[in-house]
Scaffold this active site. Structure first.
Site, PDB file in Angstrom:
ATOM      1  N   ASP A 386       0.812  -1.206   0.000  1.00 26.03           N
ATOM      2  CA  ASP A 386       0.000   0.000   0.000  1.00 26.03           C
ATOM      3  C   ASP A 386       0.853   1.266   0.000  1.00 26.03           C
ATOM      4  O   ASP A 386       1.972   1.254   0.501  1.00 26.03           O
ATOM      5  CB  ASP A 386      -0.860  -0.021   1.276  1.00 26.03           C
ATOM      6  CG  ASP A 386      -2.205   0.631   1.061  1.00 26.03           C
ATOM      7  OD1 ASP A 386      -2.442   1.138  -0.050  1.00 26.03           O
ATOM      8  OD2 ASP A 386      -3.011   0.624   2.005  1.00 26.03           O
ATOM      9  N   LYS A 472     -10.472   6.427 -11.143  1.00 28.59           N
ATOM     10  CA  LYS A 472      -9.336   5.528 -10.947  1.00 28.59           C
ATOM     11  C   LYS A 472      -8.831   4.927 -12.250  1.00 28.59           C
ATOM     12  O   LYS A 472      -9.497   5.006 -13.290  1.00 28.59           O
ATOM     13  CB  LYS A 472      -9.706   4.413  -9.975  1.00 28.59           C
ATOM     14  CG  LYS A 472     -10.803   3.506 -10.497  1.00 28.59           C
ATOM     15  CD  LYS A 472     -10.997   2.273  -9.620  1.00 28.59           C
ATOM     16  CE  LYS A 472     -12.193   1.491 -10.140  1.00 28.59           C
ATOM     17  NZ  LYS A 472     -12.319   0.171  -9.531  1.00 28.59           N
ATOM     18  N   HIS A 518      -4.674   6.490  -3.572  1.00 27.00           N
ATOM     19  CA  HIS A 518      -4.319   5.146  -3.078  1.00 27.00           C
ATOM     20  C   HIS A 518      -3.712   4.404  -4.260  1.00 27.00           C
ATOM     21  O   HIS A 518      -4.224   4.504  -5.370  1.00 27.00           O
ATOM     22  CB  HIS A 518      -5.541   4.331  -2.648  1.00 27.00           C
ATOM     23  CG  HIS A 518      -6.523   5.032  -1.770  1.00 27.00           C
ATOM     24  ND1 HIS A 518      -6.681   4.720  -0.451  1.00 27.00           N
ATOM     25  CD2 HIS A 518      -7.426   6.016  -2.023  1.00 27.00           C
ATOM     26  CE1 HIS A 518      -7.632   5.468   0.076  1.00 27.00           C
ATOM     27  NE2 HIS A 518      -8.103   6.256  -0.858  1.00 27.00           N
TER      28      HIS A 518
HETATM   29 ZN   LIG Z   1      -5.875   3.338   0.804  1.00 28.72          ZN
END
Ligand SMILES: [Zn+2]
Ligand SMILES: [Zn+2]
Length: 652
Positions: A386, A472, A518
């Site tokens: 991540d 995204k 992210h």
């Molecule tokens: Zn995240």
């Protein structure tokens, strides 16, 4: 006359009552031979159905999902016809198409079906298909339908009929077989050229365990024997490559009922593989300006109330953990983002501090129903590669470009050479469900499209597929068997910065919200390793193999030299082991082959005397004798070359 509109917008006139199949014929005989069904004004119908008004039509062939399912559902009827011939008096339940073929549930009054029976049914299906019998549709009154199945003594069809309205009942007949069915069907049985009945299983009538257990026969059919053979080969290959099987054979990971289902245990070799992957990514990330952080496996429930996860997913999460004294409530961490938001807040941030890129191999826990768990691809605890990028709106494009570079570097190094990229944007019409300002959305959507195009990605744009909190970019990778896997997501988020009240001081001294991105190139270590293992059939690239070299002394006498070779390799950062078992060299070679170790070094008298090694390569065999130092130089160079590897190609 009626007006028919084609998918490319062209409009042509036809006689009322013309069928889609007739229209296909008027275009070309070749096309007509491929048409399995038609989509008329958005509805899938028989290609032979007469058209009685203006309509938009699309021909459905084997290449269309609904073309295939029409083909397979029609094959279920053909199997039922064969069953009636092989087992007179058989009672029939339902026979739908499924993702890879079809089944029919049947009642044979307790008689069981053998492999031999399946062969007979297959043969009968092949024979019947050759008669090119048309699938004929007929509307029928409820009373007549009931009379038909009463006469036939089929309680299952009678039960299905009970729930149907008069005026909405249709029969389909091909050859000597009639079924209660809504359709649609292919024009005739002659399309079904290749048949394979796969297996049988028990299935309760209507899925209810209070009902009788019927026999379910699964089958698959293809328009040609060649395609069926290819499919069966692929299936065999997929079985051999199943990551659960490889994980066991290569001693990478295991599951223990006692530890709990969905919680993988990484064995030494698997842990080595994982660590190597992490080091590889971490090195690339450090070079790209990421900062490593570490956060705990739990977080207070309040954290997830702030993030909104509690409200949205709380019910379907592991129950909170409480402290015995204070009654505090904690959640097992379902994602790392809220922790990272709090790290962002530990300092005042200025526009000059951005972007801030926080990276963590963070282990998270998500509840999955036990029936949904599957090897490493559906687990209850997994580690995400991540990172969260906090940036200004004007930096979104550059950050996307950098992440795309990183993802492509990962794919290249791991031999994934075919992939597609999907950009998910807002619905073009209804924008009520999206949070964040119109300006920011516009900037981010443009930034993603431009970043992807400047990086040479061929992308598919999907409107309405964005999350409510941001657009995204996803990468879909095609593996060695042609299967698609979603790997690598880059997601813009306007929600969490708002909820956590993240701020930076801009150049004009005003306080602004940063954009959060992210991103996880692997997705999770667990799922990625599963995909990788199936892609390479367990033959991991040299740079990743848990054991890169196995040293095989031909007898005890050379054990010491073998050990010295292994030490020299380890000193050069090569992962080496010695097989010092008291076994024949042939067995040692065979066992090492099975473990898919890339290199074997056989050592005996001559090698020991000359400080040499006899090199064998996995799957290739004998490569001749090399000096030990020469071998070390060669393998080191080979490893270096693999990381970053050949350029990736992009497919549309
Ligand atoms: Zn995240
Ligand atoms: Zn049917």
């Amino acid at each position: 006359m009626i007006h028919i509109t084609f998918p490319d917008g062209a409009v042509r006139e036809y006689q009322e009552g013309t069928s889609s199949l007739d229209i296909a014929k008027s275009i070309s005989e070749g096309l007509a031979r491929k048409v399995l069904a038609a989509e008329v004004d958005g509805q899938v119908v028989d290609a032979t159905r007469p058209l009685d008004k203006d309509a938009q039509i699309k021909f459905l062939t084997w290449d269309d999902k609904s073309g295939k399912s029409t083909f397979w559902h029609s094959s279920a009827h053909l199997m039922a016809e064969a069953l009636e011939s092989v087992f007179p008096g058989v009672k029939l339940g339902i026979g739908p198409a499924i993702e890879t073929g079809f089944y029919y549930d049947i009642d044979l009054d307790g008689r069981s079906i053998t492999e031999e029976d399946l062969k007979r049914i297959e043969d009968k299906m092949r024979e019947l298909s050759k008669s090119n019998s048309e699938y004929q549709r007929r509307e029928i009154g409820k009373d007549d339908a009931i009379a038909y199945f009463t006469e036939k003594n089929d309680p299952y069809k009678l039960e299905l009929l009970r729930d149907l309205q008069d005026g909405q009942i249709t029969f389909y007949t091909q050859g000597g077989f009639t079924d209660l069915c809504r359709g649609p069907h292919i024009p005739h049985t002659g399309f079904i050229k290749a048949v394979k009945l796969m297996n049988i299983a028990g299935a309760y009538w209507r899925g209810n365990e209070k009902n009788k257990m019927l026999t379910r026969i699964y089958g698959v059919t293809y328009p040609s024997q060649k395609e069926l053979d290819q499919y069966l080969t692929l299936l065999e290959e997929a079985k051999k490559r199943d990551h659960r099987k490889l994980g066991k054979e290569l001693e990478l990971f295991a599951f223990s009922e006692k530890v709990g289902s969905g919680l993988p245990l990484w064995l030494p070799k698997g842990a080595m593989l994982r660590e190597r992957l992490q080091q590889f990514l971490q090195k690339a990330q450090l070079a790209s300006g990421y900062l490593p952080v570490v956060t705990p496996h739990i977080g207070s429930k309040q954290l997830y109330i702030t993030s909104g996860h509690w409200e949205k997913y709380g019910k379907d999460s592991f129950r909170p953990i409480t402290t015995p004294q204070e009654g505090e409530e904690f959640m097992l961490k379902p994602m790392n983002c809220p922790h990272h938001c709090e790290i962002y807040k530990t300092q005042p941030r200025s526009y000059k501090d951005l972007p801030l890129r926080l990276a963590e191999f963070g282990t998270v826990y998500r509840y999955e129903q036990s029936g949904e768990l599957h090897g490493l691809t559906r687990v209850r605890g997994f580690t995400q590669d991540d990172a969260h990028l906090f940036c200004r709106p004007d930096q979104v494009k550059d950050e996307f470009k950098k992440v795309i570079d990183l993802v492509l570097y990962v794919f290249r190094s791991l031999d994934f050479h075919e992939f597609t990229a999907q950009v998910s944007l807002r619905d073009q019409v209804d924008r009520s469900k999206y949070i964040g300002s119109e300006d920011n959305w516009h900037i981010a959507e443009q930034a993603i499209i431009e970043a992807a195009s400047e990086k040479g990605l061929k992308t598919v744009i999907e409107y309405g597929e964005a999350a409510f909190y941001g657009p995204k970019l996803d990468f879909m990778v095609r593996d060695a068997l042609g299967r698609s896997w979603q790997l690598g997501t880059i997601q813009v988020d306007y929600n969490l910065p708002e909820r956590f009240e993240l701020e930076y001081v801009d150049s004009d001294n005003t306080r602004k919200r940063p954009v959060m991105i992210h991103r996880a190139p692997f997705g999770s270590m667990e799922r990625f390793i599963a995909v990788l293992l199936e892609h390479c059939a367990g033959n991991l690239p040299l740079w990743l193999a848990p054991v890169q070299v196995k040293v095989l002394p031909i007898s005890d006498k050379f054990g010491e030299y073998a050990e010295a070779v292994a030490v020299a390799l380890r000193n050069a950062d090569i992962r080496a082991e010695v097989d010092d078992r008291n076994e024949k060299i042939g067995k040692k070679i065979r066992d090492t082959e099975l473990m898919k170790v890339p290199y074997m070094l056989v050592v005996g008298e001559k090698e020991m005397t000359n400080r040499q090694v006899a090199v064998r390569k996995h799957g290739e065999g004998d490569k001749g004798v090399e000096g030990l130092e020469e071998f070390i130089n060669n393998i080191t160079a080979a490893i270096k070359e693999q990381i970053g590897g050949k350029p990736a190609t992009v497919v549309a």
